[in-house]
Design an enzyme around this catalytic site. Structure first.
Site, PDB file in Angstrom:
ATOM      1  N   SER A  28       4.079 -36.712   2.979  1.00  6.83           N
ATOM      2  CA  SER A  28       4.968 -36.103   3.888  1.00  6.83           C
ATOM      3  C   SER A  28       6.113 -36.836   4.032  1.00  6.83           C
ATOM      4  O   SER A  28       6.021 -37.931   4.547  1.00  6.83           O
ATOM      5  CB  SER A  28       4.054 -35.719   5.151  1.00  6.83           C
ATOM      6  OG  SER A  28       4.902 -35.127   6.389  1.00  6.83           O
ATOM      7  N   LYS A  86       5.534 -32.962   0.574  1.00  2.00           N
ATOM      8  CA  LYS A  86       5.826 -32.144   1.584  1.00  2.00           C
ATOM      9  C   LYS A  86       7.208 -32.850   2.095  1.00  2.00           C
ATOM     10  O   LYS A  86       7.349 -33.868   2.381  1.00  2.00           O
ATOM     11  CB  LYS A  86       4.630 -32.295   2.428  1.00  2.00           C
ATOM     12  CG  LYS A  86       5.211 -31.604   3.927  1.00  2.00           C
ATOM     13  CD  LYS A  86       4.051 -31.338   4.628  1.00  2.00           C
ATOM     14  CE  LYS A  86       4.055 -31.688   5.988  1.00  2.00           C
ATOM     15  NZ  LYS A  86       2.626 -31.440   6.984  1.00  2.00           N
ATOM     16  N   LYS A  90      10.247 -32.560   4.998  1.00  5.00           N
ATOM     17  CA  LYS A  90      10.405 -32.006   6.318  1.00  5.00           C
ATOM     18  C   LYS A  90      11.868 -31.279   6.076  1.00  5.00           C
ATOM     19  O   LYS A  90      12.704 -32.015   5.719  1.00  5.00           O
ATOM     20  CB  LYS A  90      10.359 -33.163   7.362  1.00  5.00           C
ATOM     21  CG  LYS A  90       8.885 -33.640   7.558  1.00  5.00           C
ATOM     22  CD  LYS A  90       7.931 -32.715   8.190  1.00  5.00           C
ATOM     23  CE  LYS A  90       6.843 -33.391   8.650  1.00  5.00           C
ATOM     24  NZ  LYS A  90       5.868 -32.471   9.586  1.00  5.00           N
ATOM     25  N   ASP A  93       7.889 -28.334   5.230  1.00  2.00           N
ATOM     26  CA  ASP A  93       7.371 -28.009   6.523  1.00  2.00           C
ATOM     27  C   ASP A  93       8.593 -28.081   7.699  1.00  2.00           C
ATOM     28  O   ASP A  93       9.263 -29.019   7.829  1.00  2.00           O
ATOM     29  CB  ASP A  93       6.571 -29.371   6.885  1.00  2.00           C
ATOM     30  CG  ASP A  93       5.807 -29.361   8.300  1.00  2.00           C
ATOM     31  OD1 ASP A  93       6.027 -28.062   8.935  1.00  2.00           O
ATOM     32  OD2 ASP A  93       4.976 -30.027   8.491  1.00  2.00           O
ATOM     33  N   GLU A 130       5.640 -24.458   5.479  1.00  2.00           N
ATOM     34  CA  GLU A 130       4.888 -24.862   6.617  1.00  2.00           C
ATOM     35  C   GLU A 130       5.474 -24.438   7.972  1.00  2.00           C
ATOM     36  O   GLU A 130       6.407 -24.849   8.230  1.00  2.00           O
ATOM     37  CB  GLU A 130       4.099 -26.179   6.597  1.00  2.00           C
ATOM     38  CG  GLU A 130       3.275 -26.527   7.567  1.00  2.00           C
ATOM     39  CD  GLU A 130       2.486 -27.953   7.699  1.00  2.00           C
ATOM     40  OE1 GLU A 130       2.684 -28.469   6.315  1.00  2.00           O
ATOM     41  OE2 GLU A 130       2.072 -28.511   8.348  1.00  2.00           O
ATOM     42  N   ASP A 137       0.443 -24.572  10.908  1.00  2.00           N
ATOM     43  CA  ASP A 137      -0.028 -25.633  11.349  1.00  2.00           C
ATOM     44  C   ASP A 137      -0.257 -25.482  13.120  1.00  2.00           C
ATOM     45  O   ASP A 137      -1.091 -25.161  13.570  1.00  2.00           O
ATOM     46  CB  ASP A 137       0.916 -26.757  10.924  1.00  2.00           C
ATOM     47  CG  ASP A 137       0.718 -28.226  11.672  1.00  2.00           C
ATOM     48  OD1 ASP A 137       0.007 -28.340  12.434  1.00  2.00           O
ATOM     49  OD2 ASP A 137       1.553 -29.240  11.279  1.00  2.00           O
TER      50      ASP A 137
HETATM   51  O1  OSB Z   1       3.700 -31.283  11.075  1.00  5.18           O
HETATM   52  O2  OSB Z   1       2.431 -32.084   9.784  1.00  5.18           O
HETATM   53  C1  OSB Z   1       3.063 -32.198  10.766  1.00  5.18           C
HETATM   54  C2  OSB Z   1       3.439 -35.820  11.552  1.00  5.18           C
HETATM   55  C3  OSB Z   1       3.713 -35.807  12.949  1.00  5.18           C
HETATM   56  C4  OSB Z   1       3.600 -34.662  13.622  1.00  5.18           C
HETATM   57  C5  OSB Z   1       3.442 -33.379  12.700  1.00  5.18           C
HETATM   58  C6  OSB Z   1       3.158 -33.414  11.392  1.00  5.18           C
HETATM   59  C7  OSB Z   1       3.522 -34.788  10.837  1.00  5.18           C
HETATM   60  C8  OSB Z   1       3.189 -34.900   9.403  1.00  5.18           C
HETATM   61  C9  OSB Z   1       2.635 -36.370   8.972  1.00  5.18           C
HETATM   62  O3  OSB Z   1       3.717 -34.282   8.430  1.00  5.18           O
HETATM   63  C10 OSB Z   1       1.673 -36.287   7.922  1.00  5.18           C
HETATM   64  C11 OSB Z   1       0.906 -37.721   7.793  1.00  5.18           C
HETATM   65  O4  OSB Z   1       0.223 -38.002   8.697  1.00  5.18           O
HETATM   66  O5  OSB Z   1       1.045 -38.125   6.701  1.00  5.18           O
HETATM   67 MG    MG Z   2       3.338 -29.613  10.023  1.00  2.00          MG
END
Ligand code: OSB
Ligand code: MG
Length: 375
Positions: free
Chosen positions: A139, A165, A167, A193, A218, A243
Site C-alpha cells: 500500500s 495499491k 492511495k 484506495d 477501494e 473497506d
Molecule cells: O485504507 O487500507 C486502508 C492504513 C491505515 C488506515 C487505512 C488503510 C491503511 C493501509 C495500510 O492501506 C495497509 C498496510 O497495513 O499495509
Molecule cells: Mg482501505
C-alpha cells in the site's frame, strides 16, 4: 478445554514509521499501538493488537476509546467466565454492546490465539486456513508527485509484491495513477484506495480511472456509505471494493443486495474479530465474491492475525501483508515478517498460536502506559 481469561494487560507503545504514511484523511509518522496480553487460567498467554489509531480519521474508534471500551465493558464480560470456543466470546461481546468493533476484536482475537495454543495448533489452521503462503500487496501512501510514486511502485514490483495499491485523493489521483500504469505496463496489478475522498459529484472525474485497468477501486465514497457506492458501481467497469463501510456481515449482505461493489477488504479489527471475519468470508464465498485481507499498519503481532486469517480459501487476492521492514526499523516480534522474491509470505504452521514471539524487552522499552484488568 475452555477459554477462561483471568487477566488482560493493556499497554500503549509508540513505534516510529520508517517513513510517514499519508492517506486522503491524514498522515501518520509514529504509530500509537494498543497491545493486549491475555492470560488464561491454565497459564497460557496470548498477545493481541488493537488496530485503532490515535485519531478517528479512519473509523470513529481511537486507541483511547478502545482502552475505555476494553477496560469498562469488554474485559468485565469475558474475565472470570469459561468459554467453550472463541465464537462464544464474540457472542458475549455483541449482546447490548453497540459498536467499538476494534476494541472487541482485540479481545476476541486474543481468545482465538489462546484457544489455538491450547489446541496445540497454529492460529491459521485453528481458524480454518488452508494456504501455506499468501500473496502480498503493498500500500503506497500519497506521494508529492507522480515521478516519486512511479519510483516507489517500480521498486515494489522489483521486490516481488503481487499488487500495488495507490492511495489517492483529489489533486493526487488520475495523473499519478496513469503515470504508474504507463511506467509499469499493462500487466502490473494496480489498484487505488481513496479512503472516502470523493462524492457522487466526482463521477465524471473518477471515470478516468475506469480506463486504467485497475483491479479495483477501494472505498471512494463516505466511510459509512453503501447505497451511493451502488450508484457508482453501476456506472463503472472496474470493481468497487469496500473497506471502511463493511463493519459486519450485514453490511456485506447490503452490498450484495444493492450491487454496491464486487470485492471486500476484510480487516478483522474493523468487523469485531475473527468470528465476524469468517462469516463475511463464507458469505462472500457463496456469492463468488473475492475477499482480501487489508492492513492497518500493524506491528508484527497484528500481522500474525492477518496472515492467519488470510490463509482461508476465499482470500483469493493479495493481502496488505507487507513484511516488517516496510514499516519498521525493527519489529516487536521474532522472527520478523518477511516476504520472498515472489511476493509470498509464509504462514507459520509449525508451532501453536501466532507463530512469532513477542520481544518483551523491546515492548517494555516502547511502552508509554500500561494497566491491568483482572477477574
Ligand atoms: O485504507 O487500507 C486502508 C492504513 C491505515 C488506515 C487505512 C488503510 C491503511 C493501509 C495500510 O492501506 C495497509 C498496510 O497495513 O499495509
Ligand atoms: Mg482501505
Amino acid at each position: 478445554m475452555t477459554i477462561a481469561i483471568t487477566s488482560i494487560s493493556l499497554r500503549e507503545i509508540r513505534l516510529p514509521l520508517r517513513e510517514p504514511f499519508t492517506i486522503s484523511s491524514g498522515t501518520m509518522s509514529t504509530r500509537r499501538i494498543l497491545l493486549l496480553e491475555m492470560t488464561d487460567d491454565d497459564g497460557t498467554v496470548a498477545w493481541s493488537e488493537c488496530v485503532a489509531d490515535g485519531s478517528p480519521n479512519y473509523s470513529p474508534e481511537t486507541i483511547d476509546t478502545c482502552t475505555l471500551a476494553i477496560t469498562q465493558w469488554a474485559a468485565p464480560r469475558v474475565l472470570g467466565r469459561a468459554f467453550a470456543n472463541p465464537s462464544d466470546i464474540h457472542t458475549a461481546l455483541q449482546e447490548n454492546f453497540r459498536g467499538h468493533n476494534m476494541a472487541k476484536a482485540a479481545v476476541e482475537m486474543g481468545g482465538w490465539a489462546l484457544a489455538a495454543v491450547q489446541a496445540g495448533t497454529s492460529l491459521a489452521r485453528y481458524v480454518g486456513g488452508t494456504r501455506s503462503e499468501i500473496a502480498t500487496g503493498i500500500s503506497l501512501g500519497i506521494q508529492p508527485d507522480p515521478a516519486t510514486l512511479v519510483d516507489k511502485a517500480r521498486a515494489a514490483i522489483g521486490e516481488g509484491y503481487r499488487k500495488v495499491k495507490i492511495k489517492i485523493k483529489p489533486g493526487s489521483d488520475i495523473e499519478f495513477v496513469r503515470a504508474v500504469r504507463d511506467a509499469l505496463g499493462p500487466e502490473a496489478s494496480l489498484m487505488v484506495d481513496a479512503n472516502n475522498a470523493y462524492t457522487l459529484d466526482d463521477i465524471e472525474h473518477l471515470r478516468q480511472l475506469d480506463d486504467l485497468d485497475l483491479i479495483m477501486i477501494e472505498q471512494p465514497l463516505a466511510w459509512d456509505d453503501v447505497v451511493r457506492h451502488a450508484d457508482l458501481q453501476k456506472r463503472f467497469r472496474t470493481p468497487i471494493c469496500l473497506d471502511e463501510s463493511i463493519t459486519g456481515v450485514d453490511r456485506v449482505e447490503d452490498m450484495i443486495a444493492l450491487g454496491a461493489g464486487r470485492i471486500v477488504n476484510i480487516k478483522p479489527g474493523r468487523v469485531g474479530g475473527f468470528t465476524e471475519s469468517k462469516a463475511i468470508h463464507d458469505l462472500c464465498e457463496r456469492h463468488d465474491m473475492p475477499v482480501w485481507c487489508g492492513g492497518m499498519l500493524e506491528s508484527g503481532i497484528g500481522r500474525a492475525y492477518n496472515v492467519a486469517l488470510a490463509s482461508l480459501p476465499n482470500f483469493s487476492l493479495p493481502g496488505d501483508l507487507s513484511p516488517s521492514r516496510r514499516y519498521w526499523e525493527r519489529d516487536i516480534v521474532t522472527p520478523e515478517w518477511t516476504m520472498d522474491a515472489d511476493g509470498m509470505v509464509s504462514v507459520p504452521n509449525d508451532e501453536p498460536g501466532l507463530g512469532v514471539s513477542v520481544d518483551i524487552d523491546r515492548v517494555d522499552d516502547l511502552t508509554v502506559s500500561k494497566h491491568d484488568v483482572r477477574s
